[in-house]
Design an enzyme around this catalytic site. Structure first.
Site, mmCIF file in Angstrom:
data_model
loop_
_atom_site.group_PDB
_atom_site.id
_atom_site.type_symbol
_atom_site.label_atom_id
_atom_site.label_comp_id
_atom_site.label_asym_id
_atom_site.label_seq_id
_atom_site.Cartn_x
_atom_site.Cartn_y
_atom_site.Cartn_z
ATOM 1 N N TYR A 1 -16.196 23.387 -1.931
ATOM 2 C CA TYR A 1 -15.747 23.618 -3.406
ATOM 3 C C TYR A 1 -15.977 22.590 -4.447
ATOM 4 C CZ TYR A 1 -11.584 20.935 -1.965
ATOM 5 O OH TYR A 1 -10.911 19.902 -1.394
ATOM 6 N N ARG B 1 -10.192 11.876 -6.015
ATOM 7 C CA ARG B 1 -9.949 12.314 -4.568
ATOM 8 C C ARG B 1 -11.253 12.030 -4.096
ATOM 9 N NH1 ARG B 1 -8.408 17.446 -3.241
ATOM 10 N NH2 ARG B 1 -10.435 17.529 -2.174
ATOM 11 N N HIS C 1 -8.581 16.723 0.817
ATOM 12 C CA HIS C 1 -7.275 16.779 0.397
ATOM 13 C C HIS C 1 -6.405 16.111 1.658
ATOM 14 C CE1 HIS C 1 -3.329 18.301 -1.303
ATOM 15 N NE2 HIS C 1 -3.333 18.968 -0.160
#
Length: 383
Positions: free
Chosen positions: A286, A273, A277
């Site tokens: 993160y 990805r 998200h």
């Protein structure tokens, strides 16, 4: 069908790329695989390329629209175009697709107007397309629930005798799309149980983009996700999810197997990805920029273009015409999104059931009385 068993290999444990089915390298070079083969021609590859470019443009425009306050939220597919376009073309028209909320590329392949996707994320409808028109279900927001829907539908196909006749225009299966995060949901495990027990003609297509929001895949599973399938009694295969040729070939093999009455398959499309998200997420908190840069070098669209150019199958005029088509699509989506009418509040009762019930009608009438207390004129006379 290749099934991997046992402990992770040394290079998987070391954090290197795992073994998977690959037919097109990141540099755009064709390679062969013992079990899976791409038998399409350059015309089909050009179709893949066009669909991937347009899917990315839909994603780019929708992300920008959300940033400008025109959409409430958007789930990006950036980097996952090959997995979705390959899987979409790997099915047949009679197969029924059960998406999550990120299958914008599959929707495009199925002929769904991308403007219909924007209505859902703008909050003016509940995903208002007719699932039967494209054999493409409504987006599922509840994580993993669509795998049960797909399994039940597949069991119904078997009960109706629509599996195993050998007629490629008649036999059907289902494809359930979900992500690596959803693979931790109980619904997914329950669907595996029912699918295996009843030899349901369903393909479980997991886009392992390696992040369940901020949880990395190593915090979700100690072994590759496709290894779970043999424990339930059906095959699992991992494919390079950034390789549209391999994704197409693996999906076509799995759906052919399902339609022939040989039961379910789990496909793990190993991808990344590259975006967030959703547009409410900040992935810089993160994950490292180095990882994203490494995966950008494996861009699924760039490798297809490199392959086509190496075969003189596209020229600058083709690429320019496709860019112009994408620009037109983007402009159309921007205009249509901004001019979508607000819905009538009473419209929420219209499609609760195929046929309304006295209970729903009583609720509609009660809500209409409530709305009448306010000055809500302007939308179809009942706002």
């Amino acid at each position: 069908m290749t099934i991997l068993t046992g402990a992770p290999t040394a290079h998987e444990s070391a954090g290197c790329e795992p073994d998977y089915v690959q037919l097109l390298t990141p540099e755009g070079q064709r390679v062969e695989h013992d079990d899976y083969h791409f038998d399409g021609d350059d015309d089909l590859v050009r179709t893949f390329y066009r669909d991937m470019v347009l899917a990315r443009r839909v994603d780019t425009e929708a992300t920008a629209l959300q940033r400008h306050g025109e959409l409430g939220i958007w789930a990006q597919l950036l980097g996952q175009e090959a997995a979705q376009i390959g899987a979409g073309h790997g099915s047949r028209p009679q197969d029924f697709i059960f998406p999550t909320y990120r299958e914008h590329g599959v929707a495009l392949v199925r002929g769904l107007d991308p403007g219909r996707l924007l209505g859902l994320f703008r909050g003016v409808d509940h995903g208002g397309w007719d699932p039967a028109e494209h054999n493409f279900g409504l987006y599922t927001i509840v994580i993993g629930a669509q795998t049960l829907h797909a399994t039940g539908y597949a069991m119904g196909l078997s009960a109706d005798g629509l599996v195993g006749s050998g007629d490629v225009t008649r036999d059907a299966c289902t494809i359930a799309h979900f992500g690596d995060g959803a693979s931790s949901q109980g619904d997914v495990m329950e669907s595996f149980v029912f699918a295996a027990t009843y030899d349901a003609p369903v393909v479980f297509f997991c886009q392992n983009n390696q992040w369940a929001i901020s949880a990395p895949i190593e915090r979700q599973s100690r072994t590759p996700l496709h290894w779970r399938a043999p424990a339930f009694g059906f095959p699992g295969v991992r494919v390079d999810g950034n390789d549209v040729l391999a994704t197409y070939a693996v999906t076509r093999a799995a759906t052919d197997r399902a339609r022939a009455g040989e039961g379910p398959t789990l496909i793990e499309a190993y991808t990344y990805r590259m975006g967030a998200h959703t547009t409410t997420d900040d992935p810089t908190r993160y994950r490292s920029g180095a990882d994203v840069d490494a995966w950008r070098r494996k861009d699924p669209i760039a490798r297809v273009l490199a392959y086509l150019r190496s075969r003189d199958a596209v020229d600058d005029a083709f690429v320019a015409a496709l860019e112009a088509e994408a620009d037109d699509l983007g402009a159309d989506l921007r205009h249509r999104c901004r001019t979508m009418p607000d819905p009538s509040p009473l419209a929420m009762f219209d499609h609760v059931y195929a046929e309304s019930s006295p209970e729903v009608e009583a609720q509609r009438e009660g809500y209409a009385v409530y709305l009448a207390q306010f000055d809500l004129t302007g939308a179809e006379g009942d706002r």
